[in-house]
Design a protein around this motif. Structure first.
Motif, PDB file in Angstrom:
ATOM      1  N   GLU A   1       0.831  -1.207   0.000  1.00 12.67           N
ATOM      2  CA  GLU A   1       0.000   0.000   0.000  1.00 12.67           C
ATOM      3  C   GLU A   1       0.865   1.255   0.000  1.00 12.67           C
ATOM      4  O   GLU A   1       0.576   2.226  -0.714  1.00 12.67           O
ATOM      5  N   MET A   2       1.928   1.231   0.788  1.00  9.76           N
ATOM      6  CA  MET A   2       2.825   2.383   0.810  1.00  9.76           C
ATOM      7  C   MET A   2       3.455   2.595  -0.569  1.00  9.76           C
ATOM      8  O   MET A   2       3.588   3.726  -1.041  1.00  9.76           O
ATOM      9  N   HIS A   3       3.817   1.495  -1.216  1.00  7.33           N
ATOM     10  CA  HIS A   3       4.406   1.607  -2.548  1.00  7.33           C
ATOM     11  C   HIS A   3       3.406   2.180  -3.550  1.00  7.33           C
ATOM     12  O   HIS A   3       3.758   3.020  -4.390  1.00  7.33           O
ATOM     13  N   GLN A   4       2.155   1.732  -3.456  1.00  6.09           N
ATOM     14  CA  GLN A   4       1.121   2.247  -4.358  1.00  6.09           C
ATOM     15  C   GLN A   4       0.861   3.717  -4.096  1.00  6.09           C
ATOM     16  O   GLN A   4       0.714   4.522  -5.028  1.00  6.09           O
ATOM     17  N   ASN A   5       0.814   4.092  -2.819  1.00  6.09           N
ATOM     18  CA  ASN A   5       0.553   5.497  -2.489  1.00  6.09           C
ATOM     19  C   ASN A   5       1.683   6.393  -2.978  1.00  6.09           C
ATOM     20  O   ASN A   5       1.461   7.448  -3.570  1.00  6.09           O
ATOM     21  N   ARG A   6       2.921   5.973  -2.709  1.00 12.53           N
ATOM     22  CA  ARG A   6       4.051   6.808  -3.099  1.00 12.53           C
ATOM     23  C   ARG A   6       4.291   6.770  -4.601  1.00 12.53           C
ATOM     24  O   ARG A   6       4.915   7.665  -5.149  1.00 12.53           O
ATOM     25  N   GLY A   7       3.771   5.730  -5.244  1.00 18.68           N
ATOM     26  CA  GLY A   7       3.952   5.635  -6.681  1.00 18.68           C
ATOM     27  C   GLY A   7       2.867   6.312  -7.467  1.00 18.68           C
ATOM     28  O   GLY A   7       2.910   6.350  -8.690  1.00 18.68           O
TER      29      GLY A   7
ATOM     30  N   ALA B   1       6.580  10.615  -9.303  1.00 18.18           N
ATOM     31  CA  ALA B   1       5.818   9.946  -8.252  1.00 18.18           C
ATOM     32  C   ALA B   1       5.490  10.921  -7.134  1.00 18.18           C
ATOM     33  O   ALA B   1       6.163  11.933  -6.936  1.00 18.18           O
ATOM     34  N   VAL B   2       4.415  10.607  -6.412  1.00 17.93           N
ATOM     35  CA  VAL B   2       3.939  11.468  -5.331  1.00 17.93           C
ATOM     36  C   VAL B   2       4.061  10.709  -4.015  1.00 17.93           C
ATOM     37  O   VAL B   2       3.577   9.585  -3.899  1.00 17.93           O
ATOM     38  N   GLU B   3       4.715  11.317  -3.044  1.00 18.65           N
ATOM     39  CA  GLU B   3       4.801  10.717  -1.714  1.00 18.65           C
ATOM     40  C   GLU B   3       3.663  11.273  -0.865  1.00 18.65           C
ATOM     41  O   GLU B   3       3.691  12.423  -0.437  1.00 18.65           O
ATOM     42  N   ARG B   4       2.656  10.449  -0.652  1.00 16.10           N
ATOM     43  CA  ARG B   4       1.440  10.907   0.022  1.00 16.10           C
ATOM     44  C   ARG B   4       1.600  10.840   1.540  1.00 16.10           C
ATOM     45  O   ARG B   4       2.309   9.980   2.071  1.00 16.10           O
TER      46      ARG B   4
END
Length: 429
Positions: free
Chosen positions: A194-200, A209-212
């Protein structure tokens, strides 16, 4: 027979020994100096082994010379089968190749050992493929810790492998703690993905890429707090709902929290005192002193407050931990204190709409769970204490503040897209 040299296990004592070629090949670190002539008689059983001390002169003539110039002396004085003695330029004699399989437990190579998750992998763990996988995983995790940059995709894969390996290990020996470790690894893999998907998450055209700030799970908890605010605010006024939201986030864990006068005036501006008075009169908020003292409190002497409905003895409306609470509270604070929203001096309804839109986005910044579907206009209006017809006006204010890049309120839907500058604050659906 060959003349060999090898060291003991500690590497402190060197031995020269006459032995057969096969034994030389099976001895770790053994070096062949020379080969003896074939015996003319039946060789006695066993081998002769001696410890040699270097001397200034050899008593016996050498049958050959090693690569370093040391004479090789055999106990059998027959001439060497080679045509001429070896010379330093000829190089060392080739070491016989070890046999593919050596009978006997003592000749088997030692099995690898390793550690993973502070557990030593047993050397006799079966099947061998499981033992090898656990050792390799331990090495892989330690190698990952030495990386200078994180790779969440790789880390998620390692956690998935660990979950499968520990589940099989638990099946082998029936250890419940191994089963628990496998479940933890599976949860860690999911969180890391999930962290990878969010930051990607990034622009559809493959932009950066966006680091949420929030993961998907934390964004879901944030939406739960927004729903709680709409349902439990003692008054439908936008300023009251805004205060309830922020105070509830600070007291979500045990019903208590700290607040300063700067916090209150930042959230509510000139309406801070009447809003606090409404909350205290309604019994939703308890303060240890007067309203004036709360509004005058500073960070070094913050006011402790209590929300009775969030005390531990009451039914728990939230199911998140300390870290998630802090993340969501920080997310809401950053959204409300956005520089352009403050510069435009937007009121509580517009800032509530900003929070609501940020909490309901897709990875590309579009509003709503489905493409071109948007948000329910009536629900968005109810949360912001607005009528459906007023949402378009406040959405337009968010466009001018560069919070939304576009907005449309036709067909009872609020459609639009977050401005790229606020994508880190997006709570991805």
């Amino acid at each position: 027979m060959v003349l060999t040299v090898y060291a003991d296990r500690a590497g402190r004592l060197w031995r020269i020994a006459e032995t057969c070629a096969r034994c030389a090949a099976a001895t770790p670190g053994c070096r062949v100096l020379d080969t003896a002539p074939p015996p003319a008689r039946t060789a006695p059983a066993g081998t002769n082994q001696i410890v040699v001390q270097p001397t200034a002169q050899q008593e016996e003539p050498a049958s050959g010379t090693a690569a370093d110039g040391v004479a090789a002396v055999f106990s059998d004085h027959s001439p060497s089968p080679t045509a001429a003695p070896s010379s330093p330029a000829a190089g060392p004699a080739p070491v016989p190749q070890a046999r593919a399989a050596v009978a006997g437990a003592a000749a088997r190579p030692a099995k690898r050992w390793g550690k993973i998750a502070q557990r030593t992998v047993p050397h006799d763990l079966q099947p061998d493929v499981l033992r090898t996988e656990l050792i390799d995983l331990g090495d892989a995790f330690r190698a990952y810790q030495q990386r200078t940059e994180p790779d969440l995709a790789l880390l998620a894969e390692l956690h998935e492998r660990k979950a499968r390996a520990f589940a099989l290990w638990a099946d082998v020996n029936g250890d419940r703690s191994l089963r628990h470790e496998a479940q933890r690894a599976e949860q860690a893999a999911q969180t890391t993905r999930e962290m990878h998907q969010n930051r990607g998450g990034g622009p559809a055209d493959g932009g950066p890429a966006v680091e949420r700030l929030l993961t998907r799970t934390q964004a879901a908890h944030a939406r739960a707090v927004l729903d709680y605010t709409a349902a439990h605010a003692p008054s439908p006024q936008a300023e009251v709902r805004l205060a309830v939201l922020m105070l509830a986030l600070r007291a979500a864990r045990d019903g208590t929290g700290n607040v300063t006068g700067q916090d209150l005036t930042g959230w509510l501006q000139d309406a801070a005192e009447p809003v606090l008075e409404q909350l205290v009169d309604a019994g939703w908020l308890r303060l240890p002193g007067t309203l004036a003292e709360a509004l005058a409190s500073r960070p070094e002497d913050a006011t402790a407050f209590t929300v009775p409905t969030l005390l531990p003895e009451q039914p728990r409306p939230f199911a998140f931990g300390k870290t998630t609470r802090s993340k969501i509270s920080g997310w809401a604070q950053k959204a409300l204190s956005d520089r352009k929203l403050r510069k435009k001096k937007l009121g509580a309804p517009t800032r509530l709409l900003a929070l609501y839109t940020a909490a309901h986005t897709r990875p590309d910044g579009s509003l709503g769970p489905a493409e071109d579907d948007g948000l329910d206009l009536n629900q968005a209006a109810a949360f912001c204490a607005l009528s459906p017809g007023q949402v378009a006006e406040h959405a337009g204010l968010l466009v001018t503040a560069d919070w939304l890049s576009e907005a449309d309120t036709t067909a009872d839907r609020l459609r639009g897209r977050l401005a790229e500058r606020v994508w880190p604050l997006a709570g991805v659906l």
